[in-house]
Enzyme design. Structure first.
Site, PDB file in Angstrom:
ATOM      1  N   LYS A  83      19.175  74.703 119.864  1.00 59.57           N
ATOM      2  CA  LYS A  83      19.708  76.066 120.021  1.00 59.57           C
ATOM      3  C   LYS A  83      18.974  77.040 119.082  1.00 59.57           C
ATOM      4  CE  LYS A  83      24.243  74.421 121.560  1.00 59.57           C
ATOM      5  NZ  LYS A  83      25.676  74.202 121.237  1.00 59.57           N
ATOM      6  N   GLN A 109      29.519  74.038 116.199  1.00 60.28           N
ATOM      7  CA  GLN A 109      29.173  72.900 117.045  1.00 60.28           C
ATOM      8  C   GLN A 109      30.286  71.863 116.993  1.00 60.28           C
ATOM      9  OE1 GLN A 109      26.580  72.852 119.095  1.00 60.28           O
ATOM     10  NE2 GLN A 109      26.905  70.771 119.843  1.00 60.28           N
ATOM     11  N   ASP A 155      30.400  81.020 122.687  1.00 56.58           N
ATOM     12  CA  ASP A 155      30.703  79.758 123.373  1.00 56.58           C
ATOM     13  C   ASP A 155      31.784  79.968 124.436  1.00 56.58           C
ATOM     14  OD1 ASP A 155      29.306  77.412 122.832  1.00 56.58           O
ATOM     15  OD2 ASP A 155      30.278  77.117 120.893  1.00 56.58           O
TER      16      ASP A 155
HETATM   17  N1  GUN Z   1      29.597  70.366 121.772  1.00 56.33           N
HETATM   18  C1  GUN Z   1      29.257  69.977 123.026  1.00 56.33           C
HETATM   19  N2  GUN Z   1      29.009  71.061 123.793  1.00 56.33           N
HETATM   20  C2  GUN Z   1      29.211  72.143 123.009  1.00 56.33           C
HETATM   21  C3  GUN Z   1      29.097  73.542 123.248  1.00 56.33           C
HETATM   22  O1  GUN Z   1      28.795  74.023 124.335  1.00 56.33           O
HETATM   23  N3  GUN Z   1      29.370  74.326 122.186  1.00 56.33           N
HETATM   24  C4  GUN Z   1      29.738  73.835 120.984  1.00 56.33           C
HETATM   25  N4  GUN Z   1      30.000  74.692 120.012  1.00 56.33           N
HETATM   26  N5  GUN Z   1      29.851  72.548 120.736  1.00 56.33           N
HETATM   27  C5  GUN Z   1      29.587  71.701 121.752  1.00 56.33           C
END
Ligand code: GUN
Length: 294
Positions: free
Chosen positions: A53, A97, A120
Site C-alpha cells: 500500500k 491494518q 477503508d
Molecule cells: N486486512 C485485510 N484486508 C484489509 C483491508 O482492506 N483494510 C485493512 N485495514 N485491513 C485489512
C-alpha cells in the site's frame, strides 16, 4: 470461452489515471493526497499488504506515513495514535491494518477513525451511508469489484447475484451494493453463508457469483450455470514447498473446472487482489478532494 477479467491491467489503468490527477494537482499547487497506515505487530501477510500500500502511494505520487507499533501497545495508546492522525490536517486518509491483537477492540479502533478519513470504509457511518446510497467510502475489495464490473461493462440489472460469505469487509457490502438502485446494481441478491443449507441449488441459479468465503476451490464446475459471471475473492495461502515464498495463493473457485462455463471470470492471482489496492488509492484521492464529505 470466458473473458478473463484482468485485475492487473485494470488496476494499472486506475493507477495511471490517479497519477495524472496528482500531476495536475501538483501543477496547480494543490494539496498532495496523504495516506497514513498503522500496522500493529509482525503478521507476515499484514506486513506485505501494508508495504504494498505504501509502495502504491509512492508510485502514484501520494505522500504516505507508516506508523508501526509493537503488539504490546495498549488499546488506549492505539486510540490516542488514531486521534492524533484524525487531528493532523495534512493527512487525508487513515487505515489501521487488520488483524490487530486480541486485547484491542477492532470496533473501538474502527469507530475512532474520523469518517472523513476512513478510506477503508469500515466506520459505521460510511457503511450506513453506503447502505442508504449516500456518498460514502466503500471498502476496498467491494469497490474494486464494482470497478471491474463497470469497466468490463457487465450487465447487472435484473440479474440474480449469489454472494457466498457474509463478512463485514466483503460479502455483506457486496450484497448491499449490488442490490442498490444504480449501476452496477439492480440485482436480485442472495447472500449465502456457513449456515446456508443448499448453496449449490443457489449458485446454479446465479447469473453472477461472488465467492468470498475463504475456502480454497470451494466453487466447483457443477455449481455454476453456463454463461455465469464468476468473481473470486479468495486469497488463501496454501503451503507449497516448491515456491520460494513457501505458499501458493488459492482462490475460492476451482478455476480449471469453472472457467469453461463462464462468460466472465476473475483469476487468482491477478483478479480482485490488485483492484483492492487500487481502490484504496481511489478512496484516498476522494478524501484529499473532499469529494465524499464536503
Ligand atoms: N486486512 C485485510 N484486508 C484489509 C483491508 O482492506 N483494510 C485493512 N485495514 N485491513 C485489512
Amino acid at each position: 470461452m470466458a473473458t478473463i477479467i484482468d485485475g492487473n491491467k485494470t488496476s494499472a489503468s486506475i493507477r495511471q489515471e490517479i497519477k495524472e490527477k496528482v500531476q495536475s494537482i501538483t501543477e496547480r499547487g494543490g494539496k498532495i493526497p496523504h495516506l497514513a497506515a498503522i500496522l500493529v505487530g509482525t503478521d507476515g501477510a499484514s506486513e506485505t499488504y501494508v508495504n504494498l500500500k505504501v509502495k502504491d502511494c509512492e508510485q502514484v505520487g501520494f505522500k504516505s506515513t507508516l506508523k508501526r507499533f509493537d503488539d504490546t501497545i495498549s488499546e488506549e495508546e492505539l486510540l490516542a495514535e488514531v486521534e492524533a492522525i484524525n487531528n493532523d490536517p495534512d493527512i487525508d486518509g487513515l487505515i489501521v491494518q487488520l488483524p490487530i491483537p486480541d486485547h484491542i477492540s477492532v470496533q473501538k479502533v474502527t469507530d475512532r477513525i474520523r469518517p472523513e478519513k476512513d478510506v477503508d470504509g469500515f466506520h459505521p457511518i460510511n457503511v450506513g451511508r453506503m447502505a442508504k446510497s449516500l456518498p460514502a467510502y466503500i471498502s476496498a475489495t467491494p469497490y474494486g469489484i464494482m470497478q471491474l464490473i463497470e469497466r468490463y461493462k457487465i450487465e447487472t440489472s435484473g440479474k440474480h447475484c449469489v454472494v457466498i460469505g457474509r463478512s463485514d469487509i466483503v460479502g455483506s457490502p457486496m450484497s448491499i451494493l449490488l442490490s442498490r438502485k444504480a449501476y452496477p446494481g439492480n440485482c436480485t441478491v442472495t447472500l449465502c453463508h456457513s449456515r446456508t443449507k443448499n448453496i449449490k441449488e443457489m449458485t446454479l441459479q446465479a447469473d453472477i457469483v461472488i465467492a468470498a468465503l475463504g475456502s480454497p476451490e470451494f466453487l466447483t464446475g457443477d455449481m455454476v450455470k453456463e454463461g455465469a459471471v464468476v468473481i473470486d475473492v479468495g486469497t488463501t495461502r496454501v503451503p507449497d514447498p516448491s515456491k520460494k515464498s513457501g505458499f501458493t495463493l488459492k482462490g475460492d473457485v476451482n478455476y480449471e473446472k469453472v472457467a469453461p462455463k463462464c462468460s466472465y471470470i476473475t483469476p487468482v492471482p491477478g483478479g480482485v487482489g490488485p483492484m483492492t489496492r487500487a481502490s484504496l488509492l481511489m478512496n484516498t484521492l476522494l478524501a484529499a478532494e473532499k469529494a465524499i464529505y464536503r
